[in-house]
Design an enzyme around this catalytic site. Structure first.
Site, PDB file in Angstrom:
ATOM      1  N   ARG A 137      -2.357   2.255  -4.583  1.00  0.00           N
ATOM      2  CA  ARG A 137      -0.996   2.786  -4.433  1.00  0.00           C
ATOM      3  C   ARG A 137      -0.818   4.244  -4.872  1.00  0.00           C
ATOM      4  O   ARG A 137       0.305   4.711  -4.979  1.00  0.00           O
ATOM      5  CB  ARG A 137       0.032   1.888  -5.144  1.00  0.00           C
ATOM      6  CG  ARG A 137       0.016   0.449  -4.635  1.00  0.00           C
ATOM      7  CD  ARG A 137       1.277  -0.290  -4.963  1.00  0.00           C
ATOM      8  NE  ARG A 137       1.519  -0.396  -6.402  1.00  0.00           N
ATOM      9  CZ  ARG A 137       2.584  -0.970  -6.938  1.00  0.00           C
ATOM     10  NH1 ARG A 137       3.516  -1.501  -6.158  1.00  0.00           N
ATOM     11  NH2 ARG A 137       2.727  -1.051  -8.242  1.00  0.00           N
ATOM     12  N   ASP A 138      -1.914   4.947  -5.113  1.00  0.00           N
ATOM     13  CA  ASP A 138      -1.795   6.385  -5.383  1.00  0.00           C
ATOM     14  C   ASP A 138      -3.076   7.109  -4.968  1.00  0.00           C
ATOM     15  O   ASP A 138      -3.602   7.941  -5.706  1.00  0.00           O
ATOM     16  CB  ASP A 138      -1.487   6.645  -6.857  1.00  0.00           C
ATOM     17  CG  ASP A 138      -0.899   8.043  -7.088  1.00  0.00           C
ATOM     18  OD1 ASP A 138      -0.406   8.666  -6.123  1.00  0.00           O
ATOM     19  OD2 ASP A 138      -0.931   8.517  -8.241  1.00  0.00           O
TER      20      ASP A 138
END
Length: 302
Positions: A148-149
């Site tokens: 997610r990043d």
């Protein structure tokens, strides 16, 4: 520019941490944030340079400290893969301090590499680094972990020129088909669903971010996402097969967006059929016999 300030409580802790890893801290850190300070230290215990990150739990908002921090520490310690940064130890030497010790990667980030060279050649450099990235992502996804990043700043380059994915601050365990409602990540790597604050499928969101990474590697600048994905490319860059893969990764429709299998079996990656061994435990692809056709295999553990 004056050196960054270090809190008195952290200054008192530094000799204790230095003793635990048999290393001497330098006068200044290599990075600081609102809640952490990062040092490069040569450790006699580990017999190499390591990164020591000292986190001040009191400086983190309580909602993040209670929700995201435990996830980050749990995942950081558990993952083991040749293209994911290796965490050596996590300790809590004081009630409000967390110390994370990791390997140091001397060549900086993938962003640094692109800024130095303006853009990266598609073959063999970009295709090799991108394969390493999606192997790391696939390893996480097979274990139910969404990063997610994913971004250039979270991809380190080691002394051999291989990538190491870092920073599990937004990572979490999630079930397949479960949609996430934590709108985290970094622009311009976030998929359209996150930008519009709609529930999203976090595994396909990771591959959208990989598409932004690949575009930037081979073009040397951010894509203009106000245009359709078919019109974001310069006249001569990249190759047609690479364009097709990037366009598929940046598909707004999550159900149509490319994933691991589509990447590995794409025309662009298929043009590089024989992959180097990452280490003794993992391989990308078996080197075929002369009478056999090359076949793509996902990274497997021996």
């Amino acid at each position: 520019m004056p050196p960054p300030t270090i809190s008195p409580s952290t200054e008192k802790l530094i000799p204790v941490v230095g003793l635990s890893i048999s290393g001497t801290f330098p006068a200044n850190p290599i990075a600081t944030t609102a809640h952490s300070v990062v040092f490069k230290v040569h450790s006699k215990l580990y017999r190499r340079d390591v990164v020591v990150k000292i986190v001040n739990r009191n400086a983190i908002p309580s909602s993040i400290a209670e929700k995201f921090l435990p996830r980050e520490l749990d995942i950081t310690m558990k993952v083991r893969h040749p293209h994911i940064a290796r965490c050596l130890a996590i300790t809590r030497p004081a009630p409000t301090k967390i110390v994370i010790i990791s390997d140091y990667y001397e060549r900086g980030t993938l962003l640094d590499l692109i800024l130095t060279h303006k853009r990266l050649k598609e073959n063999p450099l970009s295709v090799t680094l991108f394969r390493q990235l999606i192997e790391a992502i696939n390893y996480l996804h097979k274990r139910g972990i969404a990063h997610r990043d994913v971004k250039l700043e979270n991809i380190m380059i080691d002394g051999n020129g291989d990538i190491k994915l870092i920073d599990f601050g937004f990572a979490r365990h999630i079930e397949r088909r479960e949609r996430s409602r934590s709108f985290c990540g970094t622009q311009p790597y976030t998929c359209p669903q996150i930008t519009r604050f709609r529930p999203y499928e976090p595994f396909t969101a990771d591959y959208y971010a990989c598409g932004i990474v690949l575009f930037t590697m081979v073009v040397g600048k951010w894509p203009n996402l106000t245009m359709s994905s078919m019109n974001i490319f310069p006249d001569k860059l990249p190759s047609r097969s690479c364009r097709r893969l990037i366009t598929s990764l940046l598909d707004e429709n999550e159900s149509c967006r490319a994933g691991y299998d589509e990447c590995v079996n794409s025309e662009w990656m298929g043009g590089h059929p024989v992959w180097m061994f990452a280490n003794h435990a993992y391989f990308y692809e078996e080197v075929p016999n002369r009478d056999e056709d090359p076949s793509n295999f996902e990274m497997s553990e021996i």
